[in-house]
Scaffold this active site. Structure first.
Site, mmCIF file in Angstrom:
data_model
loop_
_atom_site.group_PDB
_atom_site.id
_atom_site.type_symbol
_atom_site.label_atom_id
_atom_site.label_comp_id
_atom_site.label_asym_id
_atom_site.label_seq_id
_atom_site.Cartn_x
_atom_site.Cartn_y
_atom_site.Cartn_z
ATOM 1 N N CYS A 44 47.448 51.437 36.190
ATOM 2 C CA CYS A 44 48.034 52.021 37.480
ATOM 3 C C CYS A 44 49.107 53.589 37.022
ATOM 4 O O CYS A 44 49.312 54.811 37.212
ATOM 5 C CB CYS A 44 49.606 51.056 37.601
ATOM 6 S SG CYS A 44 48.594 49.306 37.850
ATOM 7 N N THR A 274 37.240 27.463 41.092
ATOM 8 C CA THR A 274 36.115 28.318 41.694
ATOM 9 C C THR A 274 35.350 26.722 42.372
ATOM 10 O O THR A 274 36.248 26.122 41.925
ATOM 11 C CB THR A 274 34.931 29.557 41.080
ATOM 12 O OG1 THR A 274 34.651 28.250 40.144
ATOM 13 C CG2 THR A 274 35.757 30.454 40.819
ATOM 14 N N GLY A 283 42.621 37.500 39.684
ATOM 15 C CA GLY A 283 42.664 39.308 39.845
ATOM 16 C C GLY A 283 42.125 39.701 41.339
ATOM 17 O O GLY A 283 41.442 38.923 41.984
ATOM 18 N N ASP A 284 41.635 40.729 41.418
ATOM 19 C CA ASP A 284 40.543 41.835 42.978
ATOM 20 C C ASP A 284 39.835 40.535 43.196
ATOM 21 O O ASP A 284 39.396 40.824 44.027
ATOM 22 C CB ASP A 284 40.303 43.057 42.288
ATOM 23 C CG ASP A 284 41.465 44.094 41.453
ATOM 24 O OD1 ASP A 284 43.180 43.523 41.945
ATOM 25 O OD2 ASP A 284 41.974 44.712 41.631
HETATM 26 P P1 FAD Z 1 40.518 45.525 36.115
HETATM 27 O O1 FAD Z 1 42.257 45.371 36.412
HETATM 28 O O2 FAD Z 1 40.322 45.999 37.312
HETATM 29 O O3 FAD Z 1 39.589 44.468 35.157
HETATM 30 C C1 FAD Z 1 39.142 44.239 35.724
HETATM 31 C C2 FAD Z 1 37.720 44.746 35.293
HETATM 32 O O4 FAD Z 1 36.623 43.833 34.374
HETATM 33 C C3 FAD Z 1 37.407 45.632 34.359
HETATM 34 O O5 FAD Z 1 37.816 46.745 33.341
HETATM 35 C C4 FAD Z 1 36.035 46.263 34.838
HETATM 36 O O6 FAD Z 1 35.698 47.133 33.507
HETATM 37 C C5 FAD Z 1 35.118 44.235 33.643
HETATM 38 N N1 FAD Z 1 34.314 43.953 34.291
HETATM 39 C C6 FAD Z 1 33.670 44.436 34.978
HETATM 40 N N2 FAD Z 1 32.974 44.128 35.787
HETATM 41 C C7 FAD Z 1 31.791 43.560 34.212
HETATM 42 C C8 FAD Z 1 31.258 42.761 33.767
HETATM 43 N N3 FAD Z 1 29.832 42.188 34.139
HETATM 44 N N4 FAD Z 1 31.560 42.078 32.592
HETATM 45 C C9 FAD Z 1 32.397 43.337 31.812
HETATM 46 N N5 FAD Z 1 33.290 43.668 31.875
HETATM 47 C C10 FAD Z 1 33.225 43.366 33.581
HETATM 48 N N6 FAD Z 1 48.087 47.652 41.635
HETATM 49 C C11 FAD Z 1 49.863 47.237 41.112
HETATM 50 O O7 FAD Z 1 50.321 46.554 41.282
HETATM 51 N N7 FAD Z 1 50.956 48.710 41.446
HETATM 52 C C12 FAD Z 1 49.642 50.187 40.802
HETATM 53 O O8 FAD Z 1 50.953 50.842 41.194
HETATM 54 C C13 FAD Z 1 48.889 50.173 41.188
HETATM 55 N N8 FAD Z 1 48.663 51.526 40.831
HETATM 56 C C14 FAD Z 1 47.239 51.247 40.782
HETATM 57 C C15 FAD Z 1 46.595 53.264 39.943
HETATM 58 C C16 FAD Z 1 45.143 53.056 40.449
HETATM 59 C C17 FAD Z 1 44.587 54.354 39.422
HETATM 60 C C18 FAD Z 1 44.034 51.847 40.202
HETATM 61 C C19 FAD Z 1 42.758 52.015 39.580
HETATM 62 C C20 FAD Z 1 45.015 50.488 40.435
HETATM 63 C C21 FAD Z 1 45.814 50.338 40.581
HETATM 64 N N9 FAD Z 1 46.598 48.838 40.787
HETATM 65 C C22 FAD Z 1 47.946 48.996 41.542
HETATM 66 C C23 FAD Z 1 45.841 48.033 41.379
HETATM 67 C C24 FAD Z 1 45.586 47.401 39.477
HETATM 68 O O9 FAD Z 1 45.397 48.172 39.312
HETATM 69 C C25 FAD Z 1 44.459 45.954 40.582
HETATM 70 O O10 FAD Z 1 44.784 45.184 41.166
HETATM 71 C C26 FAD Z 1 44.423 44.635 38.734
HETATM 72 O O11 FAD Z 1 43.973 45.583 38.099
HETATM 73 C C27 FAD Z 1 43.707 43.994 39.337
HETATM 74 O O12 FAD Z 1 43.339 43.229 38.294
HETATM 75 P P2 FAD Z 1 42.065 42.263 37.244
HETATM 76 O O13 FAD Z 1 41.610 41.849 36.262
HETATM 77 O O14 FAD Z 1 41.648 41.983 38.725
HETATM 78 O O15 FAD Z 1 40.737 43.617 37.084
#
Ligand code: FAD
Length: 554
Positions: A44, A274, A283-284
């Site tokens: 973020c 799941t 997460g996402d």
């Molecule tokens: P992520 O944090 O994206 O982590 C997923 C990780 O999984 C990644 O590092 C990826 O490389 C790894 N991965 C994927 N597939 C594999 C695999 N097969 N093997 C190993 N590793 C793998 N949200 C807010 O609420 N407020 C904000 O201000 C905000 N600003 C943002 C600004 C930016 C530029 C970005 C990019 C996102 C922002 N977000 C914000 C969104 C927020 O960062 C995401 O919603 C959050 O990080 C999701 O968390 P996550 O753990 O699901 O995924």
């Protein structure tokens, strides 16, 4: 018995899950697989690093694999990509940092693989000058484009929160910025009229705004890119930042035969399990309960990802922890303004067939961010959507220089705790002149909503002044106020003279009353209604909202 948890994805959801797992149990073996170079970094914060607001790159790297290992005893493996999951054997096939493949067995698997920025098949999109911002290396590339390749201009495609943050930050880095958005407004979670306030701010800061215009193609031209829009407009820029949305990284789960939703997200229950009880998703990449409207949705936000990671860890360690859904609370900085919202907007309600006045009501208010007599106040605009029985708040949106985040957090809390309009009236909020008003805008929203529900007040549409041909639009502000900020084509009777001069108005006509922010209009409306006027409306948010929302769009 000692168990082994393998986590795929080492940033928001994955890293939170790993840390909580360890805090709950010292004996669990935890393996964190991350295909990128960094774990637990501040994605973020990336736009602010690109813009130079955060000068120190290291500040973004919240944890290192070594530190996570030392502090939490977690086996963190960066540049290790999970390739396949064999659920019958409970193993993950991984490509290691040096390219070798190996199998990693698990008792429990957590998929926290996040999402990736969309890159649709638009001609020319593969140009290296058409970039996205998602990871630290992405931010490095963009910084390189500015600092080493001396980019002077950027076209941002997509007016969501990342696009808007990039507009501000690239502008701060000295670039000429164009923002291209296929919808007729930026920041889709806001309703159109609230987004108008942001359009004004973007234009005031010199951003060239192209709304309602989709990209047809990108073409490299000399040292830059020409972006051709559907309207025929061509935008030239040294680089393009694409921020048009995300798709969940669900391929791994899909190939493993886990139940997926139509949007490519992993189907989960409230415990974050799941369709396979040994596999969790957070997460996402995972779907969540829509906290406001019910049903399932995707909500890519950092707070929900972190909390889901924690909930999954609790359940893995034998606790009974429930994730009750996501309400989409967010805040974003757009130059000098903050835009924040929680719950759903009016567009979402109407898309579901709900009708204002029949299924829900809404109100827009303007107030100073803190007491008007204390220096440094600014205007704050708030929109509230609520059910006709007042028991449910569907959502709220706030835009202003100061205080938007605080008000949305209060409203998000009330919603989370099941409060309605009555709760807003009763809230006792912190007050001193430098911070707020004795009747905070959140209380005022409750009062106004209560007045609507009890028939004491009725509000016009925000664009009623130009649209209501037969209505009398009555400005009850003082002469000096009207001269300072005129609203065209209105009848003028100051509030103090209204009882003497109401005979000049036709009581059978619709009357829309306007003052500076709405409170004098409410008083005027009460006077007219009690003197037999049949159809009296308050202009929402007053002349302040009128001026903030009219004519900012190019
Ligand atoms: P992520 O944090 O994206 O982590 C997923 C990780 O999984 C990644 O590092 C990826 O490389 C790894 N991965 C994927 N597939 C594999 C695999 N097969 N093997 C190993 N590793 C793998 N949200 C807010 O609420 N407020 C904000 O201000 C905000 N600003 C943002 C600004 C930016 C530029 C970005 C990019 C996102 C922002 N977000 C914000 C969104 C927020 O960062 C995401 O919603 C959050 O990080 C999701 O968390 P996550 O753990 O699901 O995924």
């Amino acid at each position: 018995m000692m168990k082994k948890v393998v986590i795929v994805g080492g940033v928001a959801g994955g890293a939170s899950c790993a840390a909580r797992l360890r805090r709950l149990d010292e004996s669990t073996e935890i393996v964190l697989l991350e295909r990128g170079e960094y774990v637990s970094y501040a994605n973020c914060g990336l736009p602010y690093y690109v813009g130079g607001v955060i000068p120190d790159r290291a500040a973004l790297l919240l944890e290192t694999p070594e530190r996570m290992h030392k502090r939490f005893g977690i086996d963190v493996r960066v540049r290790n990509e999970a390739l396949r999951i064999d659920r019958s054997r409970k193993v993950v096939t991984v490509r290691g940092a040096s390219g070798e493949e190996y199998e990693e067995p698990y008792d429990v698997l957590v998929i926290a693989s996040g999402s990736s920025p969309l890159r649709p098949g638009i001609p020319g999109i593969d140009s290296p000058r058409v970039m996205t911002l998602w990871t630290v290396p992405d931010a490095d590339r963009l910084r390189g484009m500015i600092q080493e390749r001396r980019a002077q201009s950027a076209a941002i495609v997509g007016g969501g929160f990342i696009g808007l943050e990039m507009a501000e930050n690239l502008h701060a880095a000295g670039l000429d910025v164009s923002l291209i958005e296929a919808l007729d407004q930026v920041m889709a979670p806001l309703d159109y009229e609230m987004a108008q306030v942001l359009h004004g701010e973007l234009l005031r800061n010199g951003v060239s705004l192209h709304l309602g215009d989709g990209v047809q193609s990108f073409r490299e031209e000399g040292d830059g890119v020409e972006v051709a829009l559907a309207s025929g407009t061509k935008v030239k820029a040294d680089c393009v930042v694409l921020s048009i949305g995300v798709r969940p990284n669900g391929a791994l789960a899909k190939e493993a035969g886990l139940e997926m939703n139509p949007r490519g997200g992993i189907v989960t229950d409230a415990h974050r399990r799941t369709s396979d009880p040994n596999v969790y998703a957070v997460g996402d990449v995972a779907e969540v309960e829509d906290f406001v409207l019910g049903g399932r949705t995707m909500a890519p936000l950092a707070g929900p990802a972190n909390r889901q990671g924690r909930v999954a860890a609790d359940n893995i360690q034998g606790m009974d922890s429930v994730y009750e859904g996501t309400q989409g609370t967010f805040v974003a900085k757009v130059f000098g303004l903050a835009a924040a919202a929680t719950g759903v907007n009016e567009r979402t309600l109407t898309a579901r067939g709900m009708v204002r006045g029949k299924d829900y009501e809404s109100v827009i208010l303007t107030q100073h961010s803190h007491a008007k007599y204390y220096p440094g106040h600014s205007m704050l605009f708030l929109k509230l959507l609520f059910s006709l029985d007042g028991r449910k708040i569907y959502g709220a949106q706030a835009v202003g220089k100061a205080g938007a985040d605080k008000r949305i957090d209060v409203l998000a809390t009330v919603m989370r705790l099941g409060g309605g309009v009555e709760a807003l009236k009763r809230l006792e909020l912190a007050y001193a002149p430098p911070y707020a008003s004795p009747k905070d805008i959140v209380n005022m929203a409750g009062f106004a909503a209560g007045n609507i529900l009890s028939g004491l007040a009725s509000f016009s549409e925000w664009d009623a002044i130009e649209k209501s041909r037969d209505a009398i639009v009555l400005d009850v502000r003082e002469d000096w106020e009207r001269k300072a900020a005129p609203v065209p084509g209105v009848a003028e009777i100051v509030l103090g003279s209204l009882r003497d001069r109401m005979g000049e108005l036709d009581p059978n006509k619709e009357v829309i009353i306007l003052c500076a922010i709405g409170s004098r209009a409410h008083t005027a409306a009460r006077i007219l209604v009690q003197h037999g006027f049949r159809n009296v409306k308050i202009y929402p948010g007053g002349a302040s909202f009128y001026h903030a929302t009219h004519s900012p769009t190019p």
